[in-house]
Enzyme design. Structure first.
Site, PDB file in Angstrom:
ATOM      1  N   GLY A 357     -22.074 -17.783  14.354  1.00 22.37           N
ATOM      2  CA  GLY A 357     -23.131 -17.102  15.018  1.00 22.37           C
ATOM      3  C   GLY A 357     -24.219 -17.906  14.493  1.00 22.37           C
ATOM      4  O   GLY A 357     -24.717 -18.116  13.511  1.00 22.37           O
ATOM      5  N   THR A 358     -25.267 -18.867  14.800  1.00 22.74           N
ATOM      6  CA  THR A 358     -26.117 -19.982  14.348  1.00 22.74           C
ATOM      7  C   THR A 358     -27.562 -19.784  14.799  1.00 22.74           C
ATOM      8  O   THR A 358     -27.820 -19.328  15.888  1.00 22.74           O
ATOM      9  CB  THR A 358     -25.592 -21.313  14.944  1.00 22.74           C
ATOM     10  OG1 THR A 358     -24.235 -21.469  14.559  1.00 22.74           O
ATOM     11  CG2 THR A 358     -26.404 -22.494  14.506  1.00 22.74           C
ATOM     12  N   VAL A 359     -28.475 -20.229  13.919  1.00 18.95           N
ATOM     13  CA  VAL A 359     -29.887 -20.254  14.307  1.00 18.95           C
ATOM     14  C   VAL A 359     -30.408 -21.670  14.120  1.00 18.95           C
ATOM     15  O   VAL A 359     -29.982 -22.401  13.229  1.00 18.95           O
ATOM     16  CB  VAL A 359     -30.757 -19.278  13.491  1.00 18.95           C
ATOM     17  CG1 VAL A 359     -30.427 -17.837  13.844  1.00 18.95           C
ATOM     18  CG2 VAL A 359     -30.628 -19.506  11.989  1.00 18.95           C
TER      19      VAL A 359
END
Length: 538
Positions: A357-359
Site C-alpha cells: 500500500g505506497t505513498v
C-alpha cells in the site's frame, strides 16, 4: 538547458491544472501532509527537511498506504549531484527456505509475521536529516506528532482504502490473536472509520516522539526494538531485535538511461525501476508516431512486456543477482529485444542479457534542492499486524520473495526482497528537471514509462502527463485499461492480439506527483486525479 512548460490546458479526468511557484513546493497524495511540508519550508527548512516531515506525516494521515514499519527509497538532488538512498530492510536472519518448508509453506504468505522484513523508513528519515537536513530532526517530526496526538479528518481516498483493508484483515483475524492490535489501533470503536471521521492515533504519536528524540535509534537499538522483538517472539515470528540492530540504510549510485535528450534516473535493484529504463532503451530505436495512436501504445506495451519479463526473472538483492545491472541496461541487449517486436501482441519470455500500500512525495526549495521520495507498508496497511502500544504497523514486503530454489529472489536469510516502490528523477544535459513518481505496486514502472513518454515524446505538462488514461500489462497478452481509455484504440489493440480488460477502479493504475523546475527557477507541479493529492506551493 531551457526546459519549457507548455500551455496545454487539457486535464483528464480532473479539472486540475498545473501549479506554479518559486520559493518552494511539496506534492503528495494527501493535502494534510503536503501542507506540513510547506510549513517546514516556511520555517527555514530545505527540501530534504520538507520531505522528511511530509513522509512522517503520511504515516499518520494515510496509514492505509504506509507506516512507521515500512520501507523507503529516495533520490535527492543536492549540490549539482543526484544521490540515491536505499532504505529497504533485509529478511530476518532466521528466515530461510528450509524454515518455511518445515512449517508446511509452499509459497510466501501475504499477511502475518512471516513476510515481515526489517522496516527501513525510520532509518531513512534520520539518514536524510543527518546528511542533508537543516532543521533539528525533532522539529521536522513534530507536525506528524501533532496530527497523531490531536487528530485529523480522514480524506476520501484514505477512507475507501481503510474500508478495503478492514475487510481483508477481518478475515485474517480468524487465523490468530496477533491480528487484534490492528483493530485496537485502526478500528478502536469496533468498526472501520469512515470518510470525514475525526481520528487520533495516540500510540503512533508516542512512537514518533521516541523516534524524534532518539533520531530513530530506539526503533533499531532501543525500547521500540525491544517491543517489536517481544511481539514477534510471542507469536512465533522470525524478526528479532538483533535483526533490527544490524540494520543501516545504504547510499547507492542511481541508474539511468538517455532518452531523446533527457536522462531518466531510477534507484538500482533490489527495486524494479530498471524496468522503465530497459523499456525506454528498446523504444529509443522506434518511431512512436502520434499520441494515442495504435503504433505508439502497442510499441510501449510490447517494450514494457519484454523489459518486465526480464526484470521479474533477474532482479533481486544485488548481492545474489546472477545478471549484472549493466548487462540489463546495455543498448546492445535492448537492440536484440527490439527485434522481437512486430505489429502483433507477443507472448513474452525472458532473454539472456549475459555476455559470458505506497505513498510518493516530491519536494523542491529555492536553493535548487529537490527530493523524490517513496515509502510503503505494501498491500495497504501491510502485514495486518500492529505492535501493541506503539502504533507500529509492520509491513509485509517479504511477500515478494518466492520459494523457488533456482530463483535469485528465493527467500533467504538477511536478504532484501524484490521491491516494487521506486522514485524517479529527470535531468537534461546534466541539469535537474525534477522528481517524479507513481505509487502502485507492479504498476509503478509501467506508469513511469507512460509518464516519461507523455512528457518527452508528446511535450505534455506535468498535469496532463499524469492525467492521461493508462494501461497496465498484467501477464501474458493481458492488458488492463482504465474506463476512460479510448475505445477505438482498445479495439485496435484487441485486433493485434492483446487481451484487453477494462477496469473500473482507477487506483489500480497508480497515484503520482511531479515537480519540474525550469532555468529561471520556476517550479511547476502536479498531482494525480486518482488520489486526494495536493501541490502545496510557496
Amino acid at each position: 538547458m531551457k526546459f519549457q512548460f507548455d500551455s496545454l490546458a487539457y486535464s483528464y479526468p480532473s479539472k486540475r491544472n498545473v501549479v506554479y511557484g518559486k520559493k518552494g513546493m511539496v506534492a503528495t497524495s494527501n493535502p494534510l501532509a503536503a501542507q506540513v511540508g510547506l510549513e517546514i519550508l516556511k520555517k527555514g527548512g530545505n527540501a530534504i527537511d520538507a520531505a522528511i516531515a511530509t513522509a512522517a506525516t503520511l504515516t499518520v494521515v494515510e496509514p492505509t498506504s504506509n507506516g512507521i514499519g515500512g520501507d523507503a527509497f529516495a533520490l535527492v538532488w543536492v549540490g549539482d549531484k543526484l544521490h540515491g538512498l536505499n532504505s529497504s530492510g533485509p529478511s530476518p536472519k532466521a528466515l530461510t527456505l528450509e524454515a518455511l518448508k518445515e512449517l508446511g509453506h509452499t509459497e510466501m504468505p501475504k499477511y502475518g509475521l512471516i513476510p515481515v522484513t526489517v522496516p527501513g523508513a525510520p532509518a531513512a528519515w534520520a539518514e536524510l536529516s543527518k546528511k542533508f537536513g537543516r532543521l533539528p530532526f525533532e522539529e521536522v517530526i513534530e507536525p506528524a506528532i501533532r496530527y497523531a496526538e490531536e487528530g485529523y479528518v480522514i480524506q476520501p481516498r484514505v477512507g475507501e482504502d481503510w474500508a478495503a483493508s478492514y475487510r481483508v484483515y477481518s478475515q485474517e483475524r480468524e487465523k490468530g490473536e496477533e491480528f487484534q492490535p490492528w483493530f485496537d489501533t485502526f478500528a478502536p470503536k469496533g468498526d472501520c472509520p469512515k470518510i470525514g471521521d475525526y481520528i487520533t492515533l495516540k500510540d503512533h504519536g508516542k512512537t514518533l516522539r521516541e523516534i524524534a528524540k532518539t533520531k530513530s535509534e530506539s526503533f533499531y537499538r532501543g525500547d521500540l526494538a525491544e517491543s517489536i522483538d517481544s511481539f514477534s517472539k510471542k507469536y512465533g515470528g522470525f524478526i528479532t531485535k538483533e535483526d533490527l540492530a544490524a540494520y543501516y540504510p545504504g547510499w547507492v549510485e542511481p541508474i539511468s538511461t538517455d532518452y531523446k535528450g533527457y536522462e531518466v534516473y531510477e534507484i538500482p535493484p533490489n527495486g524494479h525501476g530498471i524496468t522503465a529504463l530497459m523499456a525506454l532503451n528498446i523504444l529509443k530505436g522506434m518511431e512512436l508516431g502520434p499520441r494515442d495512436s495504435f503504433n505508439s501504445t502497442h510499441l510501449q506495451i510490447e517494450a514494457l512486456k519484454l523489459a518486465f519479463t526480464d526484470v521479474q526473472k533477474y532482479v533481486a538483492d544485488p548481492k545474489v543477482m546472477k545478471i549484472k545491472i549493466e548487462e540489463l541496461l546495455s543498448q546492445e541487449y535492448a537492440d536484440e529485444r527490439r527485434k522481437l517486436i512486430t505489429d502483433k501482441a507477443l507472448m513474452p519470455e525472458a532473454g539472456n542479457p549475459a555476455k559470458g500500500g505506497t505513498v510518493y512525495l516530491c519536494t523542491a526549495d529555492d536553493e535548487g534542492n529537490m527530493v523524490s521520495y517513496i515509502q510503503s507498508n505494501y498491500m495497504g496497511f501491510g502485514s495486518g499486524l500492529v505492535v501493541p502500544g506503539t502504533g507500529i504497523a509492520l509491513h509485509n514486503r517479504g511477500a515478494n520473495f518466492n520459494l523457488d530454489e533456482e530463483s535469485d529472489n528465493c527467500v533467504g536469510s538477511c536478504k532484501r526482497p524484490y521491491h516494487t516502490i521506486i522514485p524517479g528523477f529527470l535531468t537534461k544535459g546534466g541539469k535537474p528537471v525534477g522528481p517524479f513518481g507513481i505509487m502502485g505496486g507492479f504498476m509503478q514502472p509501467q506508469a513511469h514509462l507512460q509518464v516519461m513518454i507523455n512528457t518527452i515524446d508528446y511535450n505534455m505538462n506535468p498535469q496532463e502527463a499524469l492525467d492521461r488514461p493508462r494501461w497496465q500489462w498484467v501477464g501474458g497478452k493481458t492488458v488492463e485499461v482504465e474506463q476512460s481509455f479510448d475505445n477505438r484504440l482498445a479495439l485496435e489493440l484487441m485486433r493485434a492480439g492483446h487481451d484487453i480488460v477494462v477496469k473500473a477502479n482507477s487506483v489500480t493504475f497508480g497515484r503520482g506527483q511531479i515537480i519540474w523546475r525550469n532555468d529561471d527557477g520556476v517550479l511547476c507541479g502536479a498531482t494525480e486525479p486518482r488520489t486526494d493529492g495536493q501541490v502545496a506551493v510557496w
